[in-house]
Design a protein around this motif. Structure first.
Motif, PDB file in Angstrom:
ATOM      1  N   GLY A 574     -18.186  24.009 -18.529  1.00  0.00           N
ATOM      2  CA  GLY A 574     -18.494  25.337 -18.171  1.00  0.00           C
ATOM      3  C   GLY A 574     -17.801  26.359 -18.827  1.00  0.00           C
ATOM      4  N   ASP A 575     -17.773  27.716 -18.116  1.00  0.00           N
ATOM      5  CA  ASP A 575     -17.184  28.835 -18.446  1.00  0.00           C
ATOM      6  C   ASP A 575     -15.773  28.570 -18.610  1.00  0.00           C
ATOM      7  N   PRO A 576     -14.778  29.290 -19.424  1.00  0.00           N
ATOM      8  CA  PRO A 576     -13.434  28.757 -19.585  1.00  0.00           C
ATOM      9  C   PRO A 576     -12.688  29.136 -18.136  1.00  0.00           C
ATOM     10  N   VAL A 577     -11.672  28.190 -18.110  1.00  0.00           N
ATOM     11  CA  VAL A 577     -10.663  28.294 -16.881  1.00  0.00           C
ATOM     12  C   VAL A 577      -9.486  28.869 -17.536  1.00  0.00           C
ATOM     13  N   SER A 578      -8.777  29.627 -16.634  1.00  0.00           N
ATOM     14  CA  SER A 578      -7.420  30.446 -17.055  1.00  0.00           C
ATOM     15  C   SER A 578      -6.849  30.209 -15.863  1.00  0.00           C
ATOM     16  N   GLY A 579      -5.256  30.028 -16.069  1.00  0.00           N
ATOM     17  CA  GLY A 579      -4.560  29.993 -14.932  1.00  0.00           C
ATOM     18  C   GLY A 579      -3.181  29.418 -15.605  1.00  0.00           C
ATOM     19  N   ILE A 580      -2.074  29.467 -14.628  1.00  0.00           N
ATOM     20  CA  ILE A 580      -0.650  29.218 -14.960  1.00  0.00           C
ATOM     21  C   ILE A 580      -0.293  28.158 -13.905  1.00  0.00           C
ATOM     22  N   THR A 581       0.937  27.521 -14.368  1.00  0.00           N
ATOM     23  CA  THR A 581       1.580  26.556 -13.297  1.00  0.00           C
ATOM     24  C   THR A 581       2.981  27.341 -12.755  1.00  0.00           C
ATOM     25  N   ALA A 582       3.759  26.701 -11.879  1.00  0.00           N
ATOM     26  CA  ALA A 582       5.039  26.790 -11.686  1.00  0.00           C
ATOM     27  C   ALA A 582       5.348  25.634 -10.683  1.00  0.00           C
ATOM     28  N   SER A 583       6.825  25.478 -11.036  1.00  0.00           N
ATOM     29  CA  SER A 583       7.181  24.345 -10.087  1.00  0.00           C
ATOM     30  C   SER A 583       8.654  25.162  -9.546  1.00  0.00           C
ATOM     31  N   VAL A 584       8.487  24.669  -8.028  1.00  0.00           N
ATOM     32  CA  VAL A 584       9.546  25.123  -7.002  1.00  0.00           C
ATOM     33  C   VAL A 584      10.118  24.131  -6.046  1.00  0.00           C
ATOM     34  N   MET A 585      11.086  24.356  -5.418  1.00  0.00           N
ATOM     35  CA  MET A 585      11.685  23.574  -4.355  1.00  0.00           C
ATOM     36  C   MET A 585      11.566  24.091  -2.964  1.00  0.00           C
ATOM     37  N   GLN A 586      10.846  23.750  -2.142  1.00  0.00           N
ATOM     38  CA  GLN A 586      10.564  24.062  -0.826  1.00  0.00           C
ATOM     39  C   GLN A 586      11.328  23.181   0.149  1.00  0.00           C
ATOM     40  N   GLY A 587      12.682  23.622   0.227  1.00  0.00           N
ATOM     41  CA  GLY A 587      13.670  22.758   0.976  1.00  0.00           C
ATOM     42  C   GLY A 587      14.199  21.564  -0.081  1.00  0.00           C
ATOM     43  N   ARG A 588      13.958  20.413   0.323  1.00  0.00           N
ATOM     44  CA  ARG A 588      14.105  19.313  -0.532  1.00  0.00           C
ATOM     45  C   ARG A 588      13.003  18.877  -1.141  1.00  0.00           C
ATOM     46  N   LYS A 589      11.684  19.428  -0.824  1.00  0.00           N
ATOM     47  CA  LYS A 589      10.643  18.933  -1.804  1.00  0.00           C
ATOM     48  C   LYS A 589      10.213  19.737  -2.819  1.00  0.00           C
ATOM     49  N   PRO A 590       9.986  18.906  -3.898  1.00  0.00           N
ATOM     50  CA  PRO A 590       9.530  19.517  -5.206  1.00  0.00           C
ATOM     51  C   PRO A 590       7.937  19.887  -5.088  1.00  0.00           C
ATOM     52  N   MET A 591       7.616  21.185  -5.439  1.00  0.00           N
ATOM     53  CA  MET A 591       6.304  21.499  -5.339  1.00  0.00           C
ATOM     54  C   MET A 591       5.757  22.200  -6.656  1.00  0.00           C
ATOM     55  N   ALA A 592       4.435  21.707  -6.875  1.00  0.00           N
ATOM     56  CA  ALA A 592       3.687  22.137  -8.080  1.00  0.00           C
ATOM     57  C   ALA A 592       2.631  23.181  -7.538  1.00  0.00           C
TER      58      ALA A 592
END
Length: 630
Positions: A574-592
């Motif tokens: 379908g129509d193009p998707v736009s977006g970005i990602t980032a990685s963070v640590m929430q306490g000891r948990k890696p989050m995407a």
């Protein structure tokens, strides 16, 4: 102390001030004293004193006064003597009555007359049932007929209900068929915890040959008590399927239970069997609208036929029930739920309509709560916050083609930054570093951006905005940017907290046809959870127009995030998707993180994973599901 008891005490206190006033109103003391004693006795429950002031059979009068209170389920009677007029056999007193109908809520006001006769030189109230009310005749009694309004549904934006059927079980009786109503209420009170006197008053004030609901149970509670309930003679159980079970998003819609003695106290007053109470979510927030109130009638009944004779007063519901209309979309919600389940990761997703800020879907896996985490959670923004820096970079005339090294480690103003994954070690354009989310490269731009300008840009994207939703939400918060290190941390999202809702709205502002940030909307009707006339609708923040150049640049950068950056997994038909990602640590948990959009649907995804593309993969399944459903 119950509400009914409080009202009774209040009436007794008022009486203390009223009785002396009655005794000083008239020049004819003998007639006045008879009227005074009768009304005071009736008001205070001293029926013997009242009966002595009549020419009727004292036992019968006492019983009639007592029955009037019982059959009206009255918390109190209050009287005001208006005057005594006439002479001899034509002497008559006028009074105004105010009857607090207790559990049935209304105040019943009417005007009555007391005919007076001289009996052996003493004034007496000439007794007949019409003394109690002008329309009450021999062979009749009072009754209260209550018709509750059913609970209204919570609806999605297409007017489809966000509830499924759930069965409640109601314990009913037909008063005229009970051999021992006191014993029935005593046993039911032992089982349920509802006061015995309250149960008994419901039976005695009702129409005798009509089924009266006493207590309502959910499925689990009924299963526990079924044998004990079946053992009570006269109790008849009925199953009532009602649209109460929350559909997805269940934690946003909220749960509903039958009224219990505990929830009755929370609601601040007596409720009737069949009433339901919202325990969480929108069901709790809009309880007063969804349940409305009851229609109440005071009637007279023929004692032989038990049929209504006259309607003395009728109160329509003092507020109408109303459906709660939300912006949620059941088909989109289903797609969001499926996208999360397909990932096998603890995660959450919020989807909004970019052009309006309307919340379309809120989905979480079992590890997270839709309200506490997806709407109101406080998570590090990570590289997603670099979106806010673009306006400042453009004002500083930074070229998107400018080459920036992406080292594994970098220090800016004493603050240390680390890039754990590709493209660490490479040198890309600013556009490329933005698309791949290189924290060390983007943090190096802190000296080019004024901290106050970055804070202002964040505010234009709604970070820290004072919006007002009926459920708990979090719009974001950043620490003051007092130096280059703080600004660099903000660009890297290390000193900024956001929620998935707030980041979905940021993406929505970029995707909006007019480049406008919109505050979130979850409920369109009613305008406020409080139905009282005094309730004021809280004004939502105004939409904020973002600079066209900033929006055009962000669209270019975020499109690159999907075509050549770390968000490639978000691509969909379908129509193009736009977006970005980032990685963070929430306490000891890696989050995407992922935030982006396709057409008019903007999303934010946050997943527990050390893979920076995990959020984008969930978003890709979501957009694919939307495309397949179109």
């Amino acid at each position: 102390m119950t509400g009914k008891a409080r009202r009774t005490v209040a009436a007794a206190l008022v009486l203390a001030a009223t009785a002396p006033m009655l005794s000083a109103c008239f020049e004819e003391p003998s007639a006045h004293e008879a009227v005074r004693d009768f009304l005071v006795g009736w008001q205070t429950g001293d029926y013997a004193m009242a009966a002595r002031r009549t020419d009727g059979d004292q036992k019968a009068v006492r019983q009639a006064l007592q029955d009037a209170k019982i059959h009206l389920d009255a918390a109190s009677f209050r009287f005001k003597l208006k005057g005594i007029r006439g002479a001899g056999e034509q002497t008559e007193a006028d009074f105004e009555a105010e009857v607090d109908l207790g559990e049935n809520n209304p105040l019943w006001e009417y005007t009555g007359k007391l005919p007076l006769r001289l009996v052996d030189g003493h004034w007496k109230v000439h007794w007949s049932p019409s003394v109690l009310h002008p329309q009450l005749q021999e062979g009749q009694r009072f009754a209260v007929d209550v018709t509750p309004q059913g609970r209204q549904p919570i609806l999605d934006r297409n007017n489809d209900p966000l509830q499924d059927e759930q069965t409640l079980y109601v314990a009913n009786v037909i008063p005229s068929l009970l051999k021992d109503e006191v014993a029935v209420c005593r046993e039911l009170s032992k089982i349920t915890g509802f006061p015995q006197d309250r149960l008994l008053s419901r039976i005695r004030s009702a129409i005798p040959n009509v089924q009266v609901p006493l207590v309502t149970f959910g499925r689990t509670k009924y299963a526990q008590l079924r044998q004990q309930l079946d053992a009570i003679p006269g109790i008849k159980m009925t199953a009532e399927p009602l649209p109460l079970a929350p559909a997805s998003p269940a934690q946003i819609v909220g749960t509903v239970t039958a009224v219990t003695p505990e929830t009755e106290q929370q609601l601040g007053g007596p409720q009737r069997a069949g009433d339901t109470v919202g325990r969480s979510g929108l069901q709790k927030a809009y309880q007063e609208y969804l349940t409305g109130s009851t229609e109440t009638r005071v009637i007279t009944l023929d004692l032989k036929t038990l049929k209504p004779v006259a309607e003395l007063r009728k109160w329509r519901p003092n507020r109408s029930t109303a459906s709660v209309r939300t912006t949620l979309d059941r088909p989109i919600q289903k797609v969001a739920d499926t996208a999360l389940l397909g990932g096998g990761l603890p995660a959450m997703l919020v989807a909004v309509q970019a052009s309006t800020g309307n919340v379309l879907a809120v989905s979480t896996t079992k590890e997270y709560h839709q309200e506490r985490h997806a709407l109101a959670g406080k998570f590090r923004a990570g590289g997603l916050f670099s979106i806010m820096s673009v306006e400042g970079l453009l004002k500083a005339q930074v070229n998107l083609k400018q080459k920036l090294a992406c080292p594994v480690d970098r220090t800016v103003g004493g603050a240390e930054f680390h890039q754990a994954s590709p493209p660490a070690g490479s040198t890309l354009s600013l556009k490329g570093n933005f698309a791949t989310g290189c924290v060390t490269a983007l943090a190096s731009l802190a000296r080019r951006i004024d901290g106050a300008e970055l804070e202002a840009s964040a505010a234009r994207f709604g970070i820290g905005s004072q919006w007002d939703l009926p459920l708990k939400t979090f719009s974001g918060k950043m620490r003051p940017l007092i130096n280059d290190a703080a600004t660099a941390k903000a660009i890297a999202g290390q000193n900024v907290l956001v929620s998935p809702l707030s980041m979905a709205l940021v993406a929505g502002a970029i995707a909006s046809p007019t480049g406008t940030w919109h505050p979130p909307v979850l409920v369109t009707e009613p305008k406020t959870p409080d139905p009282s006339a005094e309730a004021e609708t809280v004004k939502a923040p105004d939409p904020i127009k973002i600079d066209d150049r900033t929006i055009d640049t962000l669209k270019t950068l975020m499109r690159a995030g999907v075509t050549s950056g770390s968000a490639r997994a978000a691509a969909a038909p379908g129509d193009p998707v736009s977006g970005i990602t980032a990685s963070v640590m929430q306490g000891r948990k890696p989050m995407a993180w992922f935030t982006g959009w396709q057409e008019d649907v903007a999303v934010a995804v946050l997943a527990e994973s050390s893979d920076p593309t995990a959020g984008a993969a969930i978003a890709g399944r979501f957009f694919q599901g939307l495309h397949a459903g179109l």
